[in-house]
Design a protein around this motif. Structure first.
Motif, PDB file in Angstrom:
ATOM      1  N   GLU A  69       0.850  -1.209   0.000  1.00  0.00           N
ATOM      2  CA  GLU A  69       0.000   0.000   0.000  1.00  0.00           C
ATOM      3  C   GLU A  69       0.882   1.255   0.000  1.00  0.00           C
ATOM      4  O   GLU A  69       0.580   2.245  -0.669  1.00  0.00           O
ATOM      5  CB  GLU A  69      -0.886   0.034   1.258  1.00  0.00           C
ATOM      6  CG  GLU A  69      -1.944  -1.049   1.337  1.00  0.00           C
ATOM      7  CD  GLU A  69      -1.454  -2.315   2.049  1.00  0.00           C
ATOM      8  OE1 GLU A  69      -0.243  -2.638   1.953  1.00  0.00           O
ATOM      9  OE2 GLU A  69      -2.288  -2.988   2.671  1.00  0.00           O
ATOM     10  N   VAL A  70       1.948   1.212   0.780  1.00  0.00           N
ATOM     11  CA  VAL A  70       2.847   2.374   0.880  1.00  0.00           C
ATOM     12  C   VAL A  70       3.673   2.491  -0.397  1.00  0.00           C
ATOM     13  O   VAL A  70       3.872   3.584  -0.936  1.00  0.00           O
ATOM     14  CB  VAL A  70       3.760   2.258   2.124  1.00  0.00           C
ATOM     15  CG1 VAL A  70       4.790   3.378   2.146  1.00  0.00           C
ATOM     16  CG2 VAL A  70       2.923   2.282   3.391  1.00  0.00           C
ATOM     17  N   ILE A  71       4.140   1.347  -0.910  1.00  0.00           N
ATOM     18  CA  ILE A  71       4.957   1.374  -2.131  1.00  0.00           C
ATOM     19  C   ILE A  71       4.154   2.021  -3.260  1.00  0.00           C
ATOM     20  O   ILE A  71       4.654   2.888  -3.975  1.00  0.00           O
ATOM     21  CB  ILE A  71       5.392  -0.052  -2.531  1.00  0.00           C
ATOM     22  CG1 ILE A  71       6.339  -0.615  -1.473  1.00  0.00           C
ATOM     23  CG2 ILE A  71       6.055  -0.058  -3.921  1.00  0.00           C
ATOM     24  CD1 ILE A  71       6.791  -2.041  -1.724  1.00  0.00           C
TER      25      ILE A  71
ATOM     26  N   ILE B 164      17.612  -5.337   6.494  1.00  0.00           N
ATOM     27  CA  ILE B 164      16.209  -4.936   6.295  1.00  0.00           C
ATOM     28  C   ILE B 164      15.943  -3.649   7.070  1.00  0.00           C
ATOM     29  O   ILE B 164      16.313  -3.542   8.243  1.00  0.00           O
ATOM     30  CB  ILE B 164      15.251  -6.060   6.768  1.00  0.00           C
ATOM     31  CG1 ILE B 164      15.447  -7.297   5.876  1.00  0.00           C
ATOM     32  CG2 ILE B 164      13.797  -5.604   6.692  1.00  0.00           C
ATOM     33  CD1 ILE B 164      14.790  -8.543   6.401  1.00  0.00           C
ATOM     34  N   HIS B 165      15.330  -2.705   6.379  1.00  0.00           N
ATOM     35  CA  HIS B 165      15.058  -1.415   7.023  1.00  0.00           C
ATOM     36  C   HIS B 165      13.571  -1.110   6.960  1.00  0.00           C
ATOM     37  O   HIS B 165      13.049  -0.826   5.888  1.00  0.00           O
ATOM     38  CB  HIS B 165      15.854  -0.303   6.337  1.00  0.00           C
ATOM     39  CG  HIS B 165      17.334  -0.563   6.359  1.00  0.00           C
ATOM     40  ND1 HIS B 165      18.093  -0.358   7.482  1.00  0.00           N
ATOM     41  CD2 HIS B 165      18.180  -1.054   5.419  1.00  0.00           C
ATOM     42  CE1 HIS B 165      19.350  -0.698   7.227  1.00  0.00           C
ATOM     43  NE2 HIS B 165      19.430  -1.132   5.981  1.00  0.00           N
ATOM     44  N   PHE B 166      12.914  -1.224   8.110  1.00  0.00           N
ATOM     45  CA  PHE B 166      11.515  -0.789   8.204  1.00  0.00           C
ATOM     46  C   PHE B 166      11.566   0.703   8.531  1.00  0.00           C
ATOM     47  O   PHE B 166      11.253   1.125   9.640  1.00  0.00           O
ATOM     48  CB  PHE B 166      10.780  -1.557   9.297  1.00  0.00           C
ATOM     49  CG  PHE B 166      10.699  -3.032   9.037  1.00  0.00           C
ATOM     50  CD1 PHE B 166       9.798  -3.527   8.100  1.00  0.00           C
ATOM     51  CD2 PHE B 166      11.504  -3.923   9.724  1.00  0.00           C
ATOM     52  CE1 PHE B 166       9.718  -4.900   7.861  1.00  0.00           C
ATOM     53  CE2 PHE B 166      11.422  -5.287   9.488  1.00  0.00           C
ATOM     54  CZ  PHE B 166      10.539  -5.775   8.550  1.00  0.00           C
ATOM     55  N   ASP B 167      12.011   1.437   7.582  1.00  0.00           N
ATOM     56  CA  ASP B 167      12.275   2.856   7.836  1.00  0.00           C
ATOM     57  C   ASP B 167      12.247   3.613   6.511  1.00  0.00           C
ATOM     58  O   ASP B 167      13.077   3.329   5.653  1.00  0.00           O
ATOM     59  CB  ASP B 167      13.646   2.984   8.516  1.00  0.00           C
ATOM     60  CG  ASP B 167      13.954   4.406   8.924  1.00  0.00           C
ATOM     61  OD1 ASP B 167      13.025   5.230   8.952  1.00  0.00           O
ATOM     62  OD2 ASP B 167      15.134   4.695   9.202  1.00  0.00           O
ATOM     63  N   PRO B 168      11.317   4.504   6.303  1.00  0.00           N
ATOM     64  CA  PRO B 168      10.364   5.026   7.272  1.00  0.00           C
ATOM     65  C   PRO B 168       9.085   4.196   7.335  1.00  0.00           C
ATOM     66  O   PRO B 168       8.465   3.934   6.302  1.00  0.00           O
ATOM     67  CB  PRO B 168      10.032   6.407   6.705  1.00  0.00           C
ATOM     68  CG  PRO B 168      10.122   6.241   5.224  1.00  0.00           C
ATOM     69  CD  PRO B 168      11.199   5.216   5.010  1.00  0.00           C
ATOM     70  N   MET B 169       8.701   3.823   8.571  1.00  0.00           N
ATOM     71  CA  MET B 169       7.381   3.217   8.727  1.00  0.00           C
ATOM     72  C   MET B 169       6.347   4.314   8.530  1.00  0.00           C
ATOM     73  O   MET B 169       6.550   5.454   8.962  1.00  0.00           O
ATOM     74  CB  MET B 169       7.222   2.638  10.127  1.00  0.00           C
ATOM     75  CG  MET B 169       7.910   1.297  10.322  1.00  0.00           C
ATOM     76  SD  MET B 169       7.495   0.606  11.948  1.00  0.00           S
ATOM     77  CE  MET B 169       5.826  -0.001  11.654  1.00  0.00           C
ATOM     78  N   ILE B 170       5.278   3.971   7.860  1.00  0.00           N
ATOM     79  CA  ILE B 170       4.253   4.981   7.564  1.00  0.00           C
ATOM     80  C   ILE B 170       2.903   4.500   8.078  1.00  0.00           C
ATOM     81  O   ILE B 170       2.527   3.346   7.901  1.00  0.00           O
ATOM     82  CB  ILE B 170       4.236   5.292   6.049  1.00  0.00           C
ATOM     83  CG1 ILE B 170       5.504   6.089   5.721  1.00  0.00           C
ATOM     84  CG2 ILE B 170       2.981   6.060   5.639  1.00  0.00           C
ATOM     85  CD1 ILE B 170       5.695   6.442   4.284  1.00  0.00           C
ATOM     86  N   MET B 171       2.230   5.420   8.723  1.00  0.00           N
ATOM     87  CA  MET B 171       0.938   5.135   9.358  1.00  0.00           C
ATOM     88  C   MET B 171      -0.185   5.258   8.330  1.00  0.00           C
ATOM     89  O   MET B 171      -0.219   6.222   7.577  1.00  0.00           O
ATOM     90  CB  MET B 171       0.769   6.226  10.418  1.00  0.00           C
ATOM     91  CG  MET B 171      -0.327   6.016  11.362  1.00  0.00           C
ATOM     92  SD  MET B 171       0.234   4.808  12.517  1.00  0.00           S
ATOM     93  CE  MET B 171      -0.936   4.960  13.779  1.00  0.00           C
ATOM     94  N   PHE B 172      -1.054   4.302   8.290  1.00  0.00           N
ATOM     95  CA  PHE B 172      -2.269   4.417   7.458  1.00  0.00           C
ATOM     96  C   PHE B 172      -3.296   3.445   8.016  1.00  0.00           C
ATOM     97  O   PHE B 172      -2.955   2.587   8.850  1.00  0.00           O
ATOM     98  CB  PHE B 172      -1.946   4.116   5.975  1.00  0.00           C
ATOM     99  CG  PHE B 172      -1.379   2.744   5.727  1.00  0.00           C
ATOM    100  CD1 PHE B 172      -2.194   1.694   5.304  1.00  0.00           C
ATOM    101  CD2 PHE B 172      -0.022   2.480   5.925  1.00  0.00           C
ATOM    102  CE1 PHE B 172      -1.675   0.428   5.090  1.00  0.00           C
ATOM    103  CE2 PHE B 172       0.508   1.213   5.711  1.00  0.00           C
ATOM    104  CZ  PHE B 172      -0.316   0.187   5.286  1.00  0.00           C
ATOM    105  N   ASP B 173      -4.532   3.557   7.576  1.00  0.00           N
ATOM    106  CA  ASP B 173      -5.580   2.666   8.084  1.00  0.00           C
ATOM    107  C   ASP B 173      -5.205   1.227   7.743  1.00  0.00           C
ATOM    108  O   ASP B 173      -4.979   0.911   6.576  1.00  0.00           O
ATOM    109  CB  ASP B 173      -6.936   3.005   7.439  1.00  0.00           C
ATOM    110  CG  ASP B 173      -7.566   4.204   8.119  1.00  0.00           C
ATOM    111  OD1 ASP B 173      -7.104   4.546   9.227  1.00  0.00           O
ATOM    112  OD2 ASP B 173      -8.483   4.808   7.534  1.00  0.00           O
ATOM    113  N   GLY B 174      -5.137   0.381   8.729  1.00  0.00           N
ATOM    114  CA  GLY B 174      -4.811  -1.026   8.490  1.00  0.00           C
ATOM    115  C   GLY B 174      -3.318  -1.313   8.489  1.00  0.00           C
ATOM    116  O   GLY B 174      -2.880  -2.355   8.014  1.00  0.00           O
TER     117      GLY B 174
END
Lengths: 354, 330
Positions: free
Chosen positions: A170-172, A201-211
């Protein structure tokens, strides 16, 4: 190189394109000018930083991530690559040999994606093979692409980490325009791991969204269906952050994106972040998912966070930036002993000044 | 510019008002509600027109008389049913630049704010004055410095809706503040500033509210009018109260909506503070962004007795409990 670009190549000076987007469509192959090896510019002593080093030989990137800081950073936006790998390696060799006891993690992603300019991935090979001969250095390639073919047959000597910035599809789709799809990144990750490269592995930047909770759950599961935790050298977690000027740039350049409209506060480093309770919730969630996936053995750290956030997420925190540097080196020594030339000594790292 | 030869003629008002008036920057000011007609009105009522209007003939047609300075006199004369007005004519051969410099000289006293300077520069540009002339001559005359980059910024400011420009002028906003406002969409600016008469706004507060409302609109996918017509927000504007109180209420409502997590925690912390730590001889505060995990205690002590009182209060169980609860949120 000219042959690679056939008739579209021209010799001369950099066209010095100021427009961020236009610059992405012009590639300038540059000779080495001045020093190129330094500590990550994001290092801020008020935060616990991983003190990675970088080679800034790539400037700008063909991808269009809405949150990319380059849109507010580059004065010359021409996509530029310093192709003089021997000179780069000489500079690194000379500087890192002054601290032979220290393990240097050296990234090529400070001002661009390490592998996004596909025709130049062969040039990245020269660095990969060069690093195989540097005793106390690890090369860190970081990418959102999936073009890893040239790396597969390289004599990397286990001294290069290929890492990916990972976000849910979704973020991609919405925020990482032009980058490789998640499944392509996972296939590429699988291929480099099979070729013996440690993976980052980099979970950065994590991005907030519904779900977001379920999306990151699927993401972690997908990652560890592709690679085993034993092949993952480190995992970083961080959240979206940008300075006030960047906020305006993002809103102007990507009006459909709503990433800047979330509940965020301005930190002491003049960067907007999600409010702390939200960040902690996000980090804890990913950490829990990693444990469930058996990735608790991987060295996991937070990017650009304070001790109190570390405490809330991990129940402990490094004493200093030097301490985190040591902990990372120690983890590499224990899990990937071939990458270190000597056992890291805590007192040496703790004495480092930032 | 050298001394200009003049001639005086009586011109029919009907012709003046029928033709286009390309130099009529003061008519733009009238549109913005910045046409101060009190003093000339009273002066004209008592003394009549004492000096002729300054004009330029741009052709032989009677309607090609262009007023450079004196629109208030023209409008007053017209409203009094006069048929003609005396005009001093500058030479028809003066350049556009010279004509605009005369307009500038006449209006200069009005161009005291960044908003009006921006409007004047835009007026010049729209009237066909070359960019080079604007940058080299008029920006210099406006004490802005000859910068094309700066001109672009001022033209962006001039693109703000009229209500906003008028507000910026009345509050004396700097060019930077005006430019910050120009970042917002027209719809939001119009909705917000159509209500600004009911609010007590400083530049900083207007910016804060607009930024926060803009984020809410984008996050929730609603339009500015939908936001302002929501019962909670509409009520704030309907309530009969002081503008300052209304502004504070709006600010609170917007903050609660923009920062739901932060304001909820803040409420709980305030409650704990009130219950356990208020009315003591020390003050308690913390970082409202919740980033820094620390409670700040401060006190002023004027005597050893007060100091002992402070020590006793610090040692109380309630104090410890209050500090413990507050720290648990940080």
């Amino acid at each position: 190189m000219a042959e690679m670009f056939k008739k579209r190549a021209a010799f001369g000076k950099s066209p010095k394109i100021s427009d961020y987007r236009a610059g992405k469509r012009h590639l300038f192959i540059s000779p080495l000018r001045g020093d190129i090896f330094h500590i990550c510019a994001s290092l801020d002593p008020r935060y616990i930083c991983c003190s990675t080093h970088v080679i800034s030989h790539i400037s700008n990137c063909p991808f269009e991530c809405t949150y990319c800081f380059l849109q507010n950073y580059l004065t010359d936006a021409t996509l530029t690559v310093v192709a003089d790998s021997n000179a780069i390696l000489d500079e690194i060799r000379e500087k890192t040999s002054r601290q032979p006891w220290r393990l240097f993690r050296i990234g090529t992603w400070e001002l661009g994606d390490s592998l996004a300019v596909h025709p130049l991935n062969k040039a990245a090979l020269e660095l990969v093979e060069g690093f195989a001969g540097l005793p106390n250095c690890i090369l860190k390639l970081r990418t959102k692409s999936a073009e890893v073919t040239p790396l597969l047959d390289a004599e990397h000597g286990g001294k290069t980490v290929v890492s990916w910035t990972m976000n849910p599809p979704e973020v991609i789709r919405r925020e990482e325009i032009g980058t490789a799809r998640m499944d392509a990144r996972l296939r590429a990750m699988e291929r480099v791991a099979s070729a013996g490269y440690p993976v980052g592995i980099h979970f950065d930047p994590m991005i907030m969204f519904d779900g977001w909770e379920h999306a990151y759950e699927r993401l972690v599961n997908d990652i560890f269906s592709s690679v085993s935790p034993e092949q993952v050298i480190w995992i970083s977690i961080g959240s979206l952050r940008f300075n006030p000027e960047m906020k305006k740039k993002i809103e102007n350049n990507y009006p459909a994106s709503t990433i800047t409209a979330q509940e965020m506060i301005l930190g002491d480093d003049n960067k907007f972040r999600y409010v702390r309770p939200v960040r902690v919730q996000m980090y804890r969630h990913v950490l829990e998912l990693l444990k469930e996936a058996g990735a608790g053995i991987c060295f996991t750290y937070l990017c650009m966070e304070r001790w109190n956030v570390w405490q809330e997420v991990f129940g402990r925190y490094p004493d200093s930036i030097g301490h985190l540097d040591f902990l990372m080196a120690e983890s590499v020594w224990k899990r990937f002993p071939g990458m270190c030339s000597c056992r890291p000594r805590k007192e040496k790292y703790m004495a480092l000044e930032y | 510019m050298q001394g200009l030869p003049f001639s005086v003629e009586e011109i029919r008002l009907a012709d003046l008002l029928a033709g286009s008036q390309p130099y009529a920057f003061s008519l733009y000011l009238k549109k913005l509600g910045l046409w101060d007609d009190k003093w000339p009105e009273s002066s004209l009522e008592s003394c009549g027109i004492l000096s002729p209007v300054l004009a330029k003939k741009s052709g032989k047609n009677p309607q090609s008389v262009h007023v450079l300075d004196g629109f208030k006199r023209v409008y007053w004369a017209s409203s009094r049913g006069m048929a003609s007005i005396s005009c001093v004519f500058v030479s028809g051969s003066i350049s556009e630049y010279e004509a605009w410099m005369i307009v500038f000289a006449a209006q200069k006293h009005m161009l005291c704010s960044s908003a009006l300077k921006a409007a004047f520069l835009q007026h010049l540009e729209k009237s066909g004055v070359s960019r080079e002339t604007i940058v080299k001559k008029f920006m210099e005359a406006l004490e802005l410095g000859p910068s094309e980059h700066l001109l672009k910024k001022y033209l962006k400011i001039a693109g703000l809706p009229e209500k906003v420009l008028s507000f910026c002028h009345s509050k004396g906003f700097s060019a930077k503040r005006c430019l910050n406002l120009s970042h917002h969409k027209k719809g939001l600016l119009e909705s917000f500033f159509s209500r600004s008469h009911s609010l007590s706004l400083s530049a900083r507060l207007a910016e804060e509210l607009l930024n926060d409302i803009n984020d809410i609109l984008r996050r929730e996918g609603i339009s500015p009018e939908e936001f302002f017509c929501e019962p909670e927000i509409a009520k704030i504007f309907q309530d009969r109260t002081d503008n300052r109180i209304r502004t504070e209420r709006l600010r609170d409502a917007v903050r609660k909506r923009k920062f739901p997590v932060l304001t909820s925690i803040e409420r709980q912390m305030e409650k704990a503070k009130q219950r356990l730590l208020d009315e003591r001889s020390f003050r308690v505060s913390w970082d409202r962004t919740l980033e820094n995990r620390a409670i700040n205690l401060s006190a002023s002590v004027k005597s050893p007795r007060e100091f002992m009182q402070l020590v006793r209060e610090l040692e109380q169980k309630d104090t410890l409990e209050g500090i413990r609860i507050l720290l648990s949120f940080l």
